[in-house]
Write an enzyme that holds these catalytic residues in place. Structure first.
Site, short mmCIF file in Angstrom:
data_model
loop_
_atom_site.label_atom_id
_atom_site.label_comp_id
_atom_site.label_asym_id
_atom_site.label_seq_id
_atom_site.Cartn_x
_atom_site.Cartn_y
_atom_site.Cartn_z
N HIS A 112 3.51 -6.16 -5.10
CA HIS A 112 2.94 -7.21 -4.26
C HIS A 112 2.39 -6.56 -2.99
CE1 HIS A 112 2.32 -11.23 -2.74
NE2 HIS A 112 2.80 -10.81 -1.58
N GLU A 177 -0.07 1.79 -3.01
CA GLU A 177 0.42 1.10 -4.21
C GLU A 177 0.47 2.07 -5.39
OE1 GLU A 177 -1.39 -2.69 -5.16
OE2 GLU A 177 -1.83 -3.08 -3.06
C1 GRF Z 1 -2.98 -5.17 -6.22
O1 GRF Z 1 -3.33 -5.26 -4.88
C2 GRF Z 1 -1.56 -5.62 -6.43
O2 GRF Z 1 -0.75 -5.34 -5.34
C3 GRF Z 1 -1.71 -7.11 -6.57
O3 GRF Z 1 -2.91 -7.29 -7.26
C4 GRF Z 1 -3.76 -6.16 -7.07
C5 GRF Z 1 -4.07 -5.63 -8.43
O4 GRF Z 1 -5.00 -4.59 -8.41
N1 GRF Z 1 -0.55 -7.65 -7.22
P1 GRF Z 1 -5.21 -3.71 -9.69
O5 GRF Z 1 -5.60 -4.64 -10.84
O6 GRF Z 1 -3.93 -2.99 -9.97
O7 GRF Z 1 -6.31 -2.76 -9.36
#
Ligand code: GRF
Length: 195
Positions: A112, A177
């Site tokens: 998240h 992330e």
């Molecule tokens: C990311 O920002 C994640 O944190 C959120 O949705 C987005 C997904 O991006 N849950 P991706 O599809 O992984 O590029």
């Protein structure tokens, strides 16, 4: 090493976190392998990325099912056909029902884009900026029935810089992330963390 844990990733779109997990899991000493990617949107670009890596893919549109329960039961059937140990939500844009969440509780995690418990739900970057936050971040957490409420496994923090927009913040955070999610899945699959 012992047998790798079998992991499925649920996506709805781009799948950049999915790609980061696939990349990490390609290392011989990583304790998990990505065995399938399931999308609720057939047009999700991440499906092609997964297929290009030779990973099984499936897409299921909720609108084709008479009820959410039947849709989610079918998702479970697909996941079980892949003999999945763990499920990673990575930009999966549906709120899951209690039966599905309970079925996978302790074995399903999500990433998240906020420092939970701050900014559950959508538009996290916009809301952090509107509040004048000086720090932002992302959280990998266990999925429990309350939206974005499960216990955190790992968090990464970034400063909010002068002139940041939702887009610059999102882009900078995405790099974090992609580092954080593989590390959290590694910990889970290695048995270093549990619900
Ligand atoms: C990311 O920002 C994640 O944190 C959120 O949705 C987005 C997904 O991006 N849950 P991706 O599809 O992984 O590029």
């Amino acid at each position: 090493m012992t047998t790798k844990k079998r992991v499925a990733i649920l996506i709805s779109g781009r799948g950049s976190n999915m790609a980061a997990l696939i990349e990490a899991a390609s290392a011989p000493d990583y304790p998990a392998e990505i065995v399938g990617v399931l999308s609720n949107r057939a047009a999700a670009p991440g499906l092609e990325t997964a297929a290009a890596h030779g990973i099984a893919t499936a897409s299921l549109a909720q609108s084709k099912f008479p009820s959410r329960e039947m849709f989610e039961d079918t998702m479970t059937q697909v996941l079980e056909s892949w003999q999945v140990d763990y499920v990673c939500l990575a930009g999966f844009m549906l709120i899951l029902g209690e039966d599905f969440v309970n079925r996978w509780m302790g074995r399903m995690i999500n990433i998240h884009p906020s420092l939970l418990p701050a900014y559950k739900g959508l538009n996290t970057h916009e809301r952090a900026l509107a509040d004048g936050a000086t720090e932002h971040g992302c959280t990998v957490h266990f999925v429990t029935p309350g939206l974005d409420e499960g216990p955190s496994i790992l968090q990464a923090r970034i400063p909010v810089l002068p002139g940041d927009t939702p887009e610059t913040l999102a882009t900078r955070l995405l790099g974090e992330e992609h580092r954080l999610y593989p590390e959290a899945l590694r910990m889970l699959a290695a048995g270093e963390v549990r619900l």
